[in-house]
Design an enzyme around this catalytic site. Structure first.
Site, PDB file in Angstrom:
ATOM      1  N   HIS A  56      82.209  27.872  13.851  1.00  0.00           N
ATOM      2  CA  HIS A  56      81.194  28.203  14.859  1.00  0.00           C
ATOM      3  C   HIS A  56      81.238  29.703  15.161  1.00  0.00           C
ATOM      4  O   HIS A  56      82.138  30.403  14.722  1.00  0.00           O
ATOM      5  CB  HIS A  56      81.338  27.354  16.124  1.00  0.00           C
ATOM      6  CG  HIS A  56      82.588  27.595  16.932  1.00  0.00           C
ATOM      7  ND1 HIS A  56      83.850  27.319  16.446  1.00  0.00           N
ATOM      8  CD2 HIS A  56      82.763  28.062  18.190  1.00  0.00           C
ATOM      9  CE1 HIS A  56      84.741  27.609  17.382  1.00  0.00           C
ATOM     10  NE2 HIS A  56      84.116  28.067  18.453  1.00  0.00           N
ATOM     11  N   HIS A  58      81.747  31.708  17.754  1.00  0.00           N
ATOM     12  CA  HIS A  58      82.536  32.433  18.758  1.00  0.00           C
ATOM     13  C   HIS A  58      83.422  33.510  18.115  1.00  0.00           C
ATOM     14  O   HIS A  58      83.963  33.321  17.028  1.00  0.00           O
ATOM     15  CB  HIS A  58      83.405  31.463  19.568  1.00  0.00           C
ATOM     16  CG  HIS A  58      82.634  30.741  20.624  1.00  0.00           C
ATOM     17  ND1 HIS A  58      83.090  29.601  21.231  1.00  0.00           N
ATOM     18  CD2 HIS A  58      81.418  31.005  21.176  1.00  0.00           C
ATOM     19  CE1 HIS A  58      82.196  29.196  22.124  1.00  0.00           C
ATOM     20  NE2 HIS A  58      81.170  30.021  22.101  1.00  0.00           N
ATOM     21  N   ASP A  60      86.362  34.575  18.603  1.00  0.00           N
ATOM     22  CA  ASP A  60      87.753  34.283  18.244  1.00  0.00           C
ATOM     23  C   ASP A  60      87.847  33.417  16.982  1.00  0.00           C
ATOM     24  O   ASP A  60      88.938  33.032  16.571  1.00  0.00           O
ATOM     25  CB  ASP A  60      88.509  33.634  19.415  1.00  0.00           C
ATOM     26  CG  ASP A  60      87.952  32.288  19.818  1.00  0.00           C
ATOM     27  OD1 ASP A  60      86.720  32.180  19.959  1.00  0.00           O
ATOM     28  OD2 ASP A  60      88.739  31.339  19.982  1.00  0.00           O
ATOM     29  N   HIS A  61      86.704  33.123  16.350  1.00  0.00           N
ATOM     30  CA  HIS A  61      86.698  32.370  15.088  1.00  0.00           C
ATOM     31  C   HIS A  61      86.091  33.169  13.930  1.00  0.00           C
ATOM     32  O   HIS A  61      86.239  32.791  12.779  1.00  0.00           O
ATOM     33  CB  HIS A  61      85.977  31.023  15.273  1.00  0.00           C
ATOM     34  CG  HIS A  61      86.695  30.149  16.254  1.00  0.00           C
ATOM     35  ND1 HIS A  61      87.518  29.119  15.869  1.00  0.00           N
ATOM     36  CD2 HIS A  61      86.772  30.223  17.603  1.00  0.00           C
ATOM     37  CE1 HIS A  61      88.067  28.573  16.956  1.00  0.00           C
ATOM     38  NE2 HIS A  61      87.626  29.220  18.009  1.00  0.00           N
ATOM     39  N   HIS A 114      80.453  22.027  21.960  1.00  0.00           N
ATOM     40  CA  HIS A 114      81.126  23.278  22.355  1.00  0.00           C
ATOM     41  C   HIS A 114      80.142  24.433  22.126  1.00  0.00           C
ATOM     42  O   HIS A 114      79.882  25.240  23.019  1.00  0.00           O
ATOM     43  CB  HIS A 114      82.392  23.435  21.523  1.00  0.00           C
ATOM     44  CG  HIS A 114      83.129  24.718  21.709  1.00  0.00           C
ATOM     45  ND1 HIS A 114      83.817  25.020  22.863  1.00  0.00           N
ATOM     46  CD2 HIS A 114      83.293  25.783  20.886  1.00  0.00           C
ATOM     47  CE1 HIS A 114      84.362  26.220  22.727  1.00  0.00           C
ATOM     48  NE2 HIS A 114      84.060  26.704  21.545  1.00  0.00           N
ATOM     49  N   ASP A 133      87.105  23.922  17.697  1.00  0.00           N
ATOM     50  CA  ASP A 133      87.034  23.765  19.153  1.00  0.00           C
ATOM     51  C   ASP A 133      86.256  22.521  19.578  1.00  0.00           C
ATOM     52  O   ASP A 133      85.765  22.440  20.707  1.00  0.00           O
ATOM     53  CB  ASP A 133      86.407  25.019  19.788  1.00  0.00           C
ATOM     54  CG  ASP A 133      87.302  26.234  19.639  1.00  0.00           C
ATOM     55  OD1 ASP A 133      88.399  26.110  19.051  1.00  0.00           O
ATOM     56  OD2 ASP A 133      86.905  27.321  20.103  1.00  0.00           O
ATOM     57  N   HIS A 171      93.011  25.765  18.634  1.00  0.00           N
ATOM     58  CA  HIS A 171      93.865  26.450  19.617  1.00  0.00           C
ATOM     59  C   HIS A 171      95.132  25.664  19.942  1.00  0.00           C
ATOM     60  O   HIS A 171      95.138  24.434  19.877  1.00  0.00           O
ATOM     61  CB  HIS A 171      93.099  26.657  20.932  1.00  0.00           C
ATOM     62  CG  HIS A 171      91.961  27.620  20.824  1.00  0.00           C
ATOM     63  ND1 HIS A 171      92.089  28.957  21.110  1.00  0.00           N
ATOM     64  CD2 HIS A 171      90.672  27.443  20.442  1.00  0.00           C
ATOM     65  CE1 HIS A 171      90.925  29.562  20.933  1.00  0.00           C
ATOM     66  NE2 HIS A 171      90.045  28.662  20.514  1.00  0.00           N
TER      67      HIS A 171
HETATM   68 FE    FE Z   1      87.957  29.138  20.071  1.00  0.00          FE
HETATM   69 ZN    ZN Z   2      84.949  28.429  20.468  1.00  0.00          ZN
END
Ligand code: FE
Ligand code: ZN
Length: 255
Positions: A56, A58, A60-61, A114, A133, A171
């Site tokens: 996805h 985001h 942090d990915h 999410h 996530d 995570h």
């Molecule tokens: Fe994440």
């Molecule tokens: Zn995420």
């Protein structure tokens, strides 16, 4: 020959994952939170990155995608999304698509909630689920872009996978998730056993992932919103699974 999977910490609490096919030498990174630790593990193993499979959009990915692509000229696979929020993508995938990583095959499941674009990657031959996530151990992702019923349907999709599949999530949130879950189900024996295991692993500085999906089905409240006992535990006896799921998720948001 079986695939080799490496798991390592990235950023503050993300997991980095590499899956390597020894036959062809192909190696995929599942998401790219941060290029540095991923490159370090690749060098240590003597592997060359051929693919990135993004779950996805985001940051942090996907934060490491650009540098990894420049370094390895790898192929980047990402979910279909109208906003095209993810850059440097070669292939867009959706429900029932397959991605080949050497001789390994990843099946794409759309698991929105999410985010709207969230997909999960299933390696059936390796009994491995990369759910990022959507599903965490003893928890699930926050519902940012989708709706609660949408997220519940996505979790049901993942629950359909066999018990011997291993969950690799996005995570390291397990300890906080266990604390929340015990507050709702203090007498769930499987959950209590998992809590002890998580305490032991964290004390030893070890990850709580992977975990068997069969164990997750017994311990993760968010996979059991249709269980009358869970409904009763949040004082929603007789309510729909959508309602129970929404209540669980909102309580977790406030915890
Ligand atoms: Fe994440
Ligand atoms: Zn995420």
């Amino acid at each position: 020959m079986a695939a080799e999977i490496r798991l390592f910490p990235c950023l503050s609490d993300n997991f980095g994952y590499l899956i390597h096919d020894p036959q062809s030498g192909a190696t995929a990174s599942i998401d790219a939170p941060d290029a540095r630790p991923i490159i370090e593990v690749l060098r240590r193993e003597g592997w060359k990155l051929t693919d990135i499979l993004i779950t996805h959009h985001h940051a942090d990915h996907v934060g490491g995608v650009k540098e990894l692509k420049q370094t390895y000229d790898c192929r980047v696979t990402a979910p279909h999304d109208q906003k095209v929020a993810i850059q440097d993508v070669d292939i867009r995938v959706g429900e029932d698509d397959f991605v080949q990583v050497g001789a390994l095959i990843a099946r794409v499941l759309e698991t929105p909630g999410h985010t709207l674009d969230h997909v999960s990657y299933v390696f059936d031959s390796e009994r491995a689920l990369f759910a990022a996530d959507t599903l965490f151990s003893i928890g699930c992702g926050r519902v940012f872009e989708g709706t609660y019923p949408m997220m519940w349907q996505s979790l049901l999709r993942l629950r359909e996978l066999p018990d011997d599949f291993r969950l690799y999530c996005g995570h390291e949130y397990t300890a906080a998730n266990v604390k929340f879950a015990l507050g709702i189900e203090p007498h769930n024996e499987a959950l209590k056993a998992r809590a002890e295991e998580v305490t032991r692993l964290r004390a030893a500085g070890k990850p709580t992932i992977p975990v068997l999906l069969g164990d997750e089905k017994k311990t993760n409240l968010f996979l059991r919103a249709d269980d009358p006992a869970v409904a009763a535990a949040v004082r929603l006896k007789g309510f729909s699974a959508d309602d129970v799921f929404a209540e669980l998720r909102e309580r977790k948001n406030k915890s």
